[in-house]
Design a protein around this motif. Structure first.
Motif, PDB file in Angstrom:
ATOM      1  N   ASP A   9       1.094  -1.122  -0.035  1.00  0.00           N
ATOM      2  CA  ASP A   9      -0.088  -0.324   0.108  1.00  0.00           C
ATOM      3  C   ASP A   9       1.256   1.030   0.163  1.00  0.00           C
ATOM      4  O   ASP A   9       0.343   2.207  -0.714  1.00  0.00           O
ATOM      5  N   LEU A  10       2.239   1.415   0.772  1.00  0.00           N
ATOM      6  CA  LEU A  10       2.661   2.448   0.930  1.00  0.00           C
ATOM      7  C   LEU A  10       4.566   1.634   0.677  1.00  0.00           C
ATOM      8  O   LEU A  10       4.553   1.043   1.456  1.00  0.00           O
ATOM      9  N   ALA A  11       4.868   2.468  -0.382  1.00  0.00           N
ATOM     10  CA  ALA A  11       6.570   2.842   0.114  1.00  0.00           C
ATOM     11  C   ALA A  11       7.205   3.773   0.240  1.00  0.00           C
ATOM     12  O   ALA A  11       6.895   5.276   0.229  1.00  0.00           O
ATOM     13  N   LEU A  12       8.124   3.517   1.100  1.00  0.00           N
ATOM     14  CA  LEU A  12       8.935   4.932   1.775  1.00  0.00           C
ATOM     15  C   LEU A  12      10.250   4.513   0.740  1.00  0.00           C
ATOM     16  O   LEU A  12      11.047   3.770   1.652  1.00  0.00           O
ATOM     17  N   LEU A  13      10.432   5.517  -0.187  1.00  0.00           N
ATOM     18  CA  LEU A  13      11.981   5.188  -0.729  1.00  0.00           C
ATOM     19  C   LEU A  13      13.307   6.341   0.573  1.00  0.00           C
ATOM     20  O   LEU A  13      12.406   7.610   0.303  1.00  0.00           O
ATOM     21  N   GLY A  14      13.957   5.963   1.302  1.00  0.00           N
ATOM     22  CA  GLY A  14      14.219   6.213   1.413  1.00  0.00           C
ATOM     23  C   GLY A  14      15.089   6.503   3.295  1.00  0.00           C
ATOM     24  O   GLY A  14      12.970   6.011   3.387  1.00  0.00           O
ATOM     25  N   GLY A  15      15.643   6.154   3.789  1.00  0.00           N
ATOM     26  CA  GLY A  15      15.554   5.894   5.209  1.00  0.00           C
ATOM     27  C   GLY A  15      15.578   6.337   6.779  1.00  0.00           C
ATOM     28  O   GLY A  15      15.776   6.151   7.806  1.00  0.00           O
ATOM     29  N   GLY A  16      16.294   8.137   6.329  1.00  0.00           N
ATOM     30  CA  GLY A  16      16.870   8.578   7.014  1.00  0.00           C
ATOM     31  C   GLY A  16      16.170   9.508   7.592  1.00  0.00           C
ATOM     32  O   GLY A  16      14.642   9.001   8.624  1.00  0.00           O
ATOM     33  N   GLY A  17      15.531  11.271   8.567  1.00  0.00           N
ATOM     34  CA  GLY A  17      14.624  11.774   9.014  1.00  0.00           C
ATOM     35  C   GLY A  17      13.039  11.553   8.569  1.00  0.00           C
ATOM     36  O   GLY A  17      12.569  10.934   9.706  1.00  0.00           O
ATOM     37  N   ALA A  18      13.010  11.621   8.076  1.00  0.00           N
ATOM     38  CA  ALA A  18      12.114  11.615   7.643  1.00  0.00           C
ATOM     39  C   ALA A  18      11.099  10.749   7.671  1.00  0.00           C
ATOM     40  O   ALA A  18      10.130  10.704   7.641  1.00  0.00           O
ATOM     41  N   ALA A  19      11.703   9.427   6.607  1.00  0.00           N
ATOM     42  CA  ALA A  19      10.884   7.988   6.347  1.00  0.00           C
ATOM     43  C   ALA A  19      10.747   7.670   7.940  1.00  0.00           C
ATOM     44  O   ALA A  19       9.206   6.511   8.348  1.00  0.00           O
ATOM     45  N   SER A  20      11.594   7.732   8.785  1.00  0.00           N
ATOM     46  CA  SER A  20      12.186   7.415  10.417  1.00  0.00           C
ATOM     47  C   SER A  20      10.601   8.333  11.063  1.00  0.00           C
ATOM     48  O   SER A  20      10.183   7.640  12.236  1.00  0.00           O
ATOM     49  N   LEU A  21      10.473   9.776  11.173  1.00  0.00           N
ATOM     50  CA  LEU A  21       9.254  10.551  11.775  1.00  0.00           C
ATOM     51  C   LEU A  21       7.852   9.846  11.232  1.00  0.00           C
ATOM     52  O   LEU A  21       6.841   9.404  11.821  1.00  0.00           O
ATOM     53  N   VAL A  22       7.783   9.513  10.170  1.00  0.00           N
ATOM     54  CA  VAL A  22       6.239   8.789   9.326  1.00  0.00           C
ATOM     55  C   VAL A  22       5.679   7.677   9.797  1.00  0.00           C
ATOM     56  O   VAL A  22       4.287   7.004  10.151  1.00  0.00           O
ATOM     57  N   ARG A  45      20.811   3.250  11.803  1.00  0.00           N
ATOM     58  CA  ARG A  45      21.016   3.342  13.360  1.00  0.00           C
ATOM     59  C   ARG A  45      22.369   4.336  13.795  1.00  0.00           C
ATOM     60  O   ARG A  45      22.881   4.713  13.155  1.00  0.00           O
ATOM     61  N   GLY A  46      21.946   4.252  15.216  1.00  0.00           N
ATOM     62  CA  GLY A  46      23.002   5.769  15.830  1.00  0.00           C
ATOM     63  C   GLY A  46      22.847   7.030  15.476  1.00  0.00           C
ATOM     64  O   GLY A  46      22.594   7.776  14.985  1.00  0.00           O
ATOM     65  N   GLN A  47      24.437   7.437  15.327  1.00  0.00           N
ATOM     66  CA  GLN A  47      24.402   8.668  16.151  1.00  0.00           C
ATOM     67  C   GLN A  47      24.611   9.362  14.218  1.00  0.00           C
ATOM     68  O   GLN A  47      26.192   9.392  14.388  1.00  0.00           O
ATOM     69  N   ASP A  48      24.147   9.664  13.392  1.00  0.00           N
ATOM     70  CA  ASP A  48      24.283   9.739  12.731  1.00  0.00           C
ATOM     71  C   ASP A  48      24.169  11.777  11.909  1.00  0.00           C
ATOM     72  O   ASP A  48      24.838  12.288  11.340  1.00  0.00           O
ATOM     73  N   ARG A  49      23.574  12.401  13.262  1.00  0.00           N
ATOM     74  CA  ARG A  49      22.577  13.853  13.038  1.00  0.00           C
ATOM     75  C   ARG A  49      22.497  13.971  14.621  1.00  0.00           C
ATOM     76  O   ARG A  49      22.092  13.117  15.500  1.00  0.00           O
ATOM     77  N   THR A  50      22.550  15.575  14.472  1.00  0.00           N
ATOM     78  CA  THR A  50      21.588  15.960  15.422  1.00  0.00           C
ATOM     79  C   THR A  50      20.599  17.370  15.300  1.00  0.00           C
ATOM     80  O   THR A  50      21.348  18.064  13.712  1.00  0.00           O
ATOM     81  N   LEU A  93      17.473  17.352  19.592  1.00  0.00           N
ATOM     82  CA  LEU A  93      16.944  15.458  19.565  1.00  0.00           C
ATOM     83  C   LEU A  93      18.355  14.969  18.629  1.00  0.00           C
ATOM     84  O   LEU A  93      18.511  15.607  17.186  1.00  0.00           O
ATOM     85  N   ARG A  94      18.624  13.775  18.951  1.00  0.00           N
ATOM     86  CA  ARG A  94      20.174  13.574  18.732  1.00  0.00           C
ATOM     87  C   ARG A  94      19.179  11.872  17.329  1.00  0.00           C
ATOM     88  O   ARG A  94      18.190  11.515  17.704  1.00  0.00           O
ATOM     89  N   SER A  95      20.115  11.569  16.546  1.00  0.00           N
ATOM     90  CA  SER A  95      19.024  11.015  15.256  1.00  0.00           C
ATOM     91  C   SER A  95      19.057   9.190  15.902  1.00  0.00           C
ATOM     92  O   SER A  95      18.306   8.757  15.717  1.00  0.00           O
ATOM     93  N   PRO A 403      21.516  18.140   0.976  1.00  0.00           N
ATOM     94  CA  PRO A 403      21.271  17.733   2.282  1.00  0.00           C
ATOM     95  C   PRO A 403      23.034  17.316   2.385  1.00  0.00           C
ATOM     96  O   PRO A 403      21.978  15.250   2.117  1.00  0.00           O
ATOM     97  N   VAL A 404      23.792  17.228   3.064  1.00  0.00           N
ATOM     98  CA  VAL A 404      24.417  15.993   4.082  1.00  0.00           C
ATOM     99  C   VAL A 404      24.996  16.580   4.586  1.00  0.00           C
ATOM    100  O   VAL A 404      25.022  17.676   5.128  1.00  0.00           O
ATOM    101  N   THR A 405      24.561  15.898   6.434  1.00  0.00           N
ATOM    102  CA  THR A 405      24.476  16.155   7.720  1.00  0.00           C
ATOM    103  C   THR A 405      26.118  14.499   7.833  1.00  0.00           C
ATOM    104  O   THR A 405      25.163  13.301   8.025  1.00  0.00           O
ATOM    105  N   GLU A 406      26.857  14.384   8.487  1.00  0.00           N
ATOM    106  CA  GLU A 406      26.932  13.289   8.977  1.00  0.00           C
ATOM    107  C   GLU A 406      28.037  13.846  10.612  1.00  0.00           C
ATOM    108  O   GLU A 406      28.066  14.546  10.888  1.00  0.00           O
ATOM    109  N   SER A 407      27.513  13.054  11.544  1.00  0.00           N
ATOM    110  CA  SER A 407      28.680  12.520  12.734  1.00  0.00           C
ATOM    111  C   SER A 407      29.525  11.919  13.258  1.00  0.00           C
ATOM    112  O   SER A 407      29.420   9.808  12.749  1.00  0.00           O
ATOM    113  N   VAL A 408      30.687  11.240  13.225  1.00  0.00           N
ATOM    114  CA  VAL A 408      32.128  11.056  13.358  1.00  0.00           C
ATOM    115  C   VAL A 408      32.478  10.991  14.696  1.00  0.00           C
ATOM    116  O   VAL A 408      33.217  12.226  15.214  1.00  0.00           O
TER     117      VAL A 408
END
Length: 413
Positions: A9-22, A45-50, A93-95, A403-408
């Motif tokens: 019924d629904l496909a989410l393309l991309g699994g970052g912040g927007a998809a996670s909030l959905v 998974r993990g901390q890749d952005r704030t 809020l951390r990722s 947009p590119v954000t990364e946390s190392v």
């Protein structure tokens, strides 16, 4: 030979912040019985952005927050302003917490996941066929929510970047005030074209994010960001010998009046920056991304198409275009522009404007607090440019990076 596509019924393309909030919003609204698939080459998974944003306390994100502040500072070379944000608060809020909640929602909703890049998306008006690269599994969906980075529909009249580097600093003894954040500190060295500022977000009295940010057309080198952060740390009076850099965050976010096509075809809806969630005049994205997720989930819970409203009113996008033009042409200084907004308006009004939730009457008051002659000139220039674009197609401008954000995380000493 392609295998038969899986029907969902629904496909989410991309699994970052927007998809996670959905996903979290679907779970929270009790949406059950939908066949949902996430297609993304990376299992987040993990901390890749704030994310930093403002909202009212006691919301659904409260258990996930790393910190929040009722007071923030806006600092210029001439003055230090302490702003009381009530009834709002500034929040961090951390990722990792967002991805963990999304993973829980996936399990509860029975979501399937395809770990592969998308190759093609074909919408025939009744359903959408999504094929993955390298002859991977295909999905046929009634609706697609696409949060992958995409270029704008056409070149913008002004294109800048919000680009930044931040250090997560740890101290062995109390150094920071955890009750107050620095929202914007314009004492940093200003670029020849653009505006820069630092900010300080303390999680505790011994741990904080210190960041250097520029709004300008071009990025710095890695050494340039580090030198700017060294300078800002010294402005804050922090002794580098007593601090350890635990993580480094880097990011680039587009700031442009170019339009992003939020509905490229009948059953494909774009979210996040690709769906217009990034505020052109500031680069803020999270609040609009969160609104999109809530509207999608509410629509599906009520049996309606999952199409959110535009991220910002059209009049706000016009005001952003004018402000970007004034900053780009140098007729308005960035530090002066933001300082006047906070000086001459309640902090809550400014923050709601940056989130796109003010009324026209409030926006008139905000506009009146800026320097009128430069803004009138920028308005006239923007109108002329719009008319010229109507008469002849605009030439391709500089590309707008995704947009590119990364946390190392740096290794423990």
């Amino acid at each position: 030979m392609h295998s038969a596509p899986a029907d969902v019924d629904l496909a989410l393309l991309g699994g970052g912040g927007a998809a996670s909030l959905v996903l979290a919003a679907l779970d929270r609204h009790g949406v059950r019985g939908l066949r949902v698939t996430v297609i993304d080459p990376v299992h987040r998974r993990g901390q890749d952005r704030t994310w930093a944003f403002w909202d009212r306390p006691d919301g659904d994100l409260d258990p996930l927050l790393s910190a929040s502040w009722r007071q923030v500072e806006v600092v210029t070379p001439a003055a230090r302003r302490v702003l009381d944000l009530a009834p709002l608060r500034y929040a961090m809020l951390r990722s990792a917490a967002v991805y963990e909640r999304a993973a829980t929602a996936e399990h509860r909703l029975g979501v399937t996941r395809v770990v592969a890049p998308v190759q093609t998306v074909h919408d025939d008006g009744e359903q959408v066929l999504v094929r993955t690269a390298d002859d991977g599994p295909a999905v046929r969906a009634r609706w697609v929510l696409d949060s992958r980075p995409r270029p704008p529909a056409r070149p913008g009249r002004t294109t800048w970047l919000q680009h930044f580097r931040g250090w997560w600093l740890a101290a062995q003894h109390p150094v920071f005030d955890p009750d107050r954040a620095v929202l914007m500190d314009f004492r940093t060295r200003q670029p020849a074209r653009g505006v820069s500022f630092g900010y300080l977000l303390p999680v505790s009295d011994r741990y904080a994010l210190v960041e250097y940010t520029e709004f300008s057309p071009t990025q710095l080198t890695g050494a340039g960001y580090d030198a700017a952060l060294d300078g800002y740390r010294d402005l804050l009076g922090l002794d580098p010998g007593r601090l350890t850099v635990r993580e480094v965050e880097n990011g680039v976010i587009p700031m442009t009046d170019a339009p992003f096509d939020a509905r490229p075809s009948p059953r494909v809806v774009r979210l996040g920056t690709a769906g217009g969630a990034t505020r052109p005049s500031t680069g803020f994205t999270f609040a609009a991304m969160r609104r999109q997720a809530e509207q999608v989930a509410r629509a599906l819970a009520e049996g309606r198409p999952p199409v959110p409203r535009p991220a910002y009113p059209r009049r706000h996008r016009w005001m952003d275009a004018v402000a970007l033009r004034a900053l780009d042409r140098g007729s308005v200084g960035g530090a002066e522009f933001f300082a006047r907004l906070f000086d001459r308006n309640p902090a809550e009004r400014v923050l709601r404007f940056l989130d796109g939730t003010t009324t026209p009457a409030e926006e008139i008051a905000l506009m009146a607090s800026t320097r009128l002659l430069p803004m009138i000139s920028a308005t006239a220039g923007d109108s002329t440019h719009r008319l010229r674009d109507r008469l002849r197609p605009p030439r391709p401008g500089p590309p707008v990076p995704p947009p590119v954000t990364e946390s190392v995380r740096r290794p423990e000493p």
